[in-house]
Scaffold this motif. Sequence first.
Motif, PDB file in Angstrom:
ATOM      1  N   THR A 133      10.096  -1.827  11.337  1.00 36.47           N
ATOM      2  CA  THR A 133       9.425  -3.067  11.820  1.00 36.47           C
ATOM      3  C   THR A 133       9.043  -1.836  12.778  1.00 36.47           C
ATOM      4  OG1 THR A 133      11.588  -3.124  13.607  1.00 36.47           O
ATOM      5  CG2 THR A 133      10.820  -4.525  11.987  1.00 36.47           C
ATOM      6  N   ASN A 134       9.475  -0.705  13.679  1.00 34.36           N
ATOM      7  CA  ASN A 134       8.530   0.091  14.641  1.00 34.36           C
ATOM      8  C   ASN A 134       6.877   0.590  13.606  1.00 34.36           C
ATOM      9  OD1 ASN A 134      11.159   1.215  15.360  1.00 34.36           O
ATOM     10  ND2 ASN A 134      10.149   2.951  15.142  1.00 34.36           N
ATOM     11  N   PHE A 135       6.535   0.303  12.302  1.00 30.48           N
ATOM     12  CA  PHE A 135       5.184  -0.036  11.973  1.00 30.48           C
ATOM     13  C   PHE A 135       4.435  -0.997  12.906  1.00 30.48           C
ATOM     14  CE2 PHE A 135       6.703   2.133   8.606  1.00 30.48           C
ATOM     15  CZ  PHE A 135       7.236   3.726   9.233  1.00 30.48           C
ATOM     16  N   GLY A 136       4.849  -1.533  13.367  1.00 32.91           N
ATOM     17  CA  GLY A 136       4.442  -3.091  13.942  1.00 32.91           C
ATOM     18  C   GLY A 136       3.904  -2.883  15.554  1.00 32.91           C
TER      19      GLY A 136
ATOM     20  N   GLY B 136      -0.251   9.612  11.924  1.00 30.33           N
ATOM     21  CA  GLY B 136      -1.591   9.076  11.076  1.00 30.33           C
ATOM     22  C   GLY B 136      -1.169   8.170   9.341  1.00 30.33           C
ATOM     23  N   LEU B 137      -0.441   7.973   8.217  1.00 30.94           N
ATOM     24  CA  LEU B 137       0.184   7.837   7.596  1.00 30.94           C
ATOM     25  C   LEU B 137      -0.033   6.328   7.020  1.00 30.94           C
ATOM     26  CD1 LEU B 137       1.210   9.189   4.796  1.00 30.94           C
ATOM     27  CD2 LEU B 137       3.461   8.448   5.617  1.00 30.94           C
ATOM     28  N   VAL B 138       0.569   6.120   8.703  1.00 32.04           N
ATOM     29  CA  VAL B 138       0.881   4.751   8.646  1.00 32.04           C
ATOM     30  C   VAL B 138      -0.128   3.965   9.583  1.00 32.04           C
ATOM     31  CG1 VAL B 138       1.575   1.898   9.315  1.00 32.04           C
ATOM     32  CG2 VAL B 138       3.581   4.373   7.830  1.00 32.04           C
ATOM     33  N   ARG B 139      -1.468   2.838   9.436  1.00 29.00           N
ATOM     34  CA  ARG B 139      -1.882   3.189   9.904  1.00 29.00           C
ATOM     35  C   ARG B 139      -2.229   1.147  10.639  1.00 29.00           C
ATOM     36  NH1 ARG B 139      -3.171   5.687   6.132  1.00 29.00           N
ATOM     37  NH2 ARG B 139      -4.086   3.430   3.975  1.00 29.00           N
TER      38      ARG B 139
ATOM     39  N   GLU C 202       0.828  -1.131  -0.069  1.00 28.65           N
ATOM     40  CA  GLU C 202      -0.453   0.503   0.095  1.00 28.65           C
ATOM     41  C   GLU C 202       1.091   1.108   0.047  1.00 28.65           C
ATOM     42  OE1 GLU C 202      -2.932  -0.542   2.994  1.00 28.65           O
ATOM     43  OE2 GLU C 202      -2.626  -2.194   3.355  1.00 28.65           O
ATOM     44  N   MET C 203       2.323   1.031   0.103  1.00 26.51           N
ATOM     45  CA  MET C 203       2.670   2.531   0.370  1.00 26.51           C
ATOM     46  C   MET C 203       4.498   1.880   0.901  1.00 26.51           C
ATOM     47  SD  MET C 203       2.927   5.530   3.355  1.00 26.51           S
ATOM     48  CE  MET C 203       1.365   5.692   3.170  1.00 26.51           C
ATOM     49  N   LEU C 204       5.753   3.049  -0.008  1.00 27.43           N
ATOM     50  CA  LEU C 204       6.419   2.625  -0.240  1.00 27.43           C
ATOM     51  C   LEU C 204       7.777   3.257   0.491  1.00 27.43           C
ATOM     52  CD1 LEU C 204       8.913   0.535  -1.332  1.00 27.43           C
ATOM     53  CD2 LEU C 204       8.942   1.588  -3.455  1.00 27.43           C
ATOM     54  N   ILE C 205       8.101   3.237   1.281  1.00 30.79           N
ATOM     55  CA  ILE C 205       8.909   4.479   2.011  1.00 30.79           C
ATOM     56  C   ILE C 205      10.096   4.619   1.815  1.00 30.79           C
ATOM     57  CG2 ILE C 205       9.308   5.638   4.371  1.00 30.79           C
ATOM     58  CD1 ILE C 205       6.771   5.136   5.068  1.00 30.79           C
TER      59      ILE C 205
ATOM     60  N   GLY D 159      12.256  19.412   7.922  1.00 29.19           N
ATOM     61  CA  GLY D 159      11.306  20.456   8.145  1.00 29.19           C
ATOM     62  C   GLY D 159       9.949  19.670   8.460  1.00 29.19           C
ATOM     63  N   ARG D 160       9.349  18.895   7.345  1.00 28.17           N
ATOM     64  CA  ARG D 160       8.460  18.537   6.988  1.00 28.17           C
ATOM     65  C   ARG D 160       7.810  16.981   7.641  1.00 28.17           C
ATOM     66  NH1 ARG D 160       7.048  22.050   2.215  1.00 28.17           N
ATOM     67  NH2 ARG D 160       8.445  23.503   2.383  1.00 28.17           N
ATOM     68  N   GLY D 161       8.816  16.123   8.021  1.00 28.35           N
ATOM     69  CA  GLY D 161       7.923  15.444   8.518  1.00 28.35           C
ATOM     70  C   GLY D 161       8.433  14.514   9.984  1.00 28.35           C
ATOM     71  N   GLY D 162       9.554  14.529   9.460  1.00 27.38           N
ATOM     72  CA  GLY D 162      10.480  14.036  11.202  1.00 27.38           C
ATOM     73  C   GLY D 162      11.266  12.967  10.998  1.00 27.38           C
ATOM     74  N   GLN D 163      11.771  11.411  11.626  1.00 24.08           N
ATOM     75  CA  GLN D 163      12.316  11.233  11.964  1.00 24.08           C
ATOM     76  C   GLN D 163      11.052  10.025  11.106  1.00 24.08           C
ATOM     77  OE1 GLN D 163      12.342   7.551  12.340  1.00 24.08           O
ATOM     78  NE2 GLN D 163      14.901   7.575  11.695  1.00 24.08           N
ATOM     79  N   GLY D 164      11.408   8.717  10.357  1.00 25.87           N
ATOM     80  CA  GLY D 164      10.074   8.468   9.000  1.00 25.87           C
ATOM     81  C   GLY D 164      10.478   7.304   9.579  1.00 25.87           C
ATOM     82  N   HIS D 165      10.597   6.473  10.995  1.00 29.27           N
ATOM     83  CA  HIS D 165      10.209   5.495  11.621  1.00 29.27           C
ATOM     84  C   HIS D 165       9.289   6.036  12.413  1.00 29.27           C
ATOM     85  CE1 HIS D 165      12.977   3.142   9.190  1.00 29.27           C
ATOM     86  NE2 HIS D 165      14.237   4.013   9.537  1.00 29.27           N
ATOM     87  N   ILE D 166       8.929   7.488  12.969  1.00 27.07           N
ATOM     88  CA  ILE D 166       8.594   7.533  14.087  1.00 27.07           C
ATOM     89  C   ILE D 166       6.831   8.597  13.516  1.00 27.07           C
ATOM     90  CG2 ILE D 166       8.586   9.370  15.811  1.00 27.07           C
ATOM     91  CD1 ILE D 166       9.810   7.009  16.149  1.00 27.07           C
ATOM     92  N   PHE D 167       7.205   9.706  12.426  1.00 23.07           N
ATOM     93  CA  PHE D 167       5.565  10.229  12.435  1.00 23.07           C
ATOM     94  C   PHE D 167       4.752   9.560  11.072  1.00 23.07           C
ATOM     95  CE2 PHE D 167       8.427  11.629   7.985  1.00 23.07           C
ATOM     96  CZ  PHE D 167       7.273  11.571   8.133  1.00 23.07           C
ATOM     97  N   PRO D 168       4.894   8.902  11.035  1.00 16.99           N
ATOM     98  CA  PRO D 168       4.100   7.696   9.471  1.00 16.99           C
ATOM     99  C   PRO D 168       3.767   7.512  10.727  1.00 16.99           C
ATOM    100  CG  PRO D 168       6.718   7.390   9.419  1.00 16.99           C
ATOM    101  CD  PRO D 168       6.274   7.809  10.320  1.00 16.99           C
ATOM    102  N   ILE D 169       3.443   6.960  11.740  1.00 16.88           N
ATOM    103  CA  ILE D 169       2.892   6.453  13.034  1.00 16.88           C
ATOM    104  C   ILE D 169       1.992   7.641  13.765  1.00 16.88           C
ATOM    105  CG2 ILE D 169       2.657   5.894  15.402  1.00 16.88           C
ATOM    106  CD1 ILE D 169       5.223   3.803  14.495  1.00 16.88           C
ATOM    107  N   GLU D 170       2.945   9.012  14.259  1.00 13.21           N
ATOM    108  CA  GLU D 170       2.248   9.900  14.924  1.00 13.21           C
ATOM    109  C   GLU D 170       0.839  10.551  13.636  1.00 13.21           C
ATOM    110  OE1 GLU D 170       6.003  11.594  17.578  1.00 13.21           O
ATOM    111  OE2 GLU D 170       5.183  12.264  15.859  1.00 13.21           O
TER     112      GLU D 170
END
Length: 432
Positions: A140-143, A124-127, A43-46, A111-122
Amino acid sequence: MEETVQKDSPPTARAMTATQKMFARACKRDWVTPGEIVYPDPEMLIIHDGFVETAYKELSGLGYGRITAPEKVVFVTDHEVSYSSPRAVERGRNIRSIANAWDVNQFFDVGRGGQGHIFPIESGLVRPGMFLMCYDMHCTNFGAVGALAMAVGPEVTSVLATGTIWTEVPHTVSIRLNGELPKGSHARDVGFLLAHGFTSGRWAFKHDYRVIEFGGPGLVGLQLSERVALCNSVTEMGVANVLFNGRPPGINVDGAPDFLSDPDAPYEATIDFDLSTIEPQLALPGGPDRAANVADHVGRSVNHAVIGSCGSGMYQDFVDAAEMMRGRRVADGVRMFVVPGSPATAKRLANEGIAQVFMDAGAMILPSGCGPCAGGNMGPLGPGEVSIATAATNHSGRFGAKEAEIYLGSPLTVAASALSGSLADPRKSLHP
């Protein structure tokens, strides 16, 4: 550490783990089997800033002028967010150009997102229930929210070109957590112990390219930040993924499915793990699996302390550390860095006075991103120096000089050590 281990009996027909269910959905099938080779549709490729240029050069050299499904692609700038060299400036400019050429609209620049294994969780980009592919292994953080992100490394170029890549459906090992963590102990301590148990051969089954799935009644007491830390701290031992069996409290995303393992899912093995027995841990220099009791190493002088990175860069990590540091000062000779996982977290820490606690203590707040863990691009270590950090890994040279030593710990252990000027047991520094 106390645990019971069992090899699980054969499952009933059609029972599946959560991992199998997410793979099956990504393959548009009703059923997949561990060990089977499939071609899932993510569904997504980071992709992070360190590999965008390489991917573009490789595909351009093969004659690709465009990529498959650019609407699914996410670019994240988090390793080098404060340009410290002409090459870094050039790289940033090139990434912006590539995003435009490939029609990548989900581009989280400096300045637009942040740490790529953290901000997608915060954000809601990764659900929950999502199936992703990512360049970097710490996806693996997204688990922590019940999403499954497969790290494909340099093969991300194949996914960009074709939309998928052959993938083996991994087997799953179940870790059932029981009890509650004592005060001063943290989920990162659990992760270090588990990683050591697997790599040392404590348990007589494989962990290589397995999904480590956390479940059990002990989940109730773990905050989202602790779930992220637990996912992160067992990643480096060579697992395929880490997954919590169901979303944490407070994660409510309309339409996002929960993929729960069936009660008789085909686990390779199950470990029952008692959280109440956990003491604060360190990962000794050389790898996150080199777990040792903090109490056995107190007194080793430190020059450098870091809270942040994808290991522990969420809002609650800083709240917990700040509570210990309130009204106290970082020891002379220690430079301490605080690296919020996202601009949103940085803003919240500022608005709530938590950033002020760190600054009053003598800590420095860095821009959101990977911080020193990205090869020492910011706040590096020099030869002979010693660091205590919540970073993802502590292999030689990770923070800069190869002749430096990096210890890993929880946010509480890092805070206590920064205050002491030496490795310290956080239980001794808790406010009454």
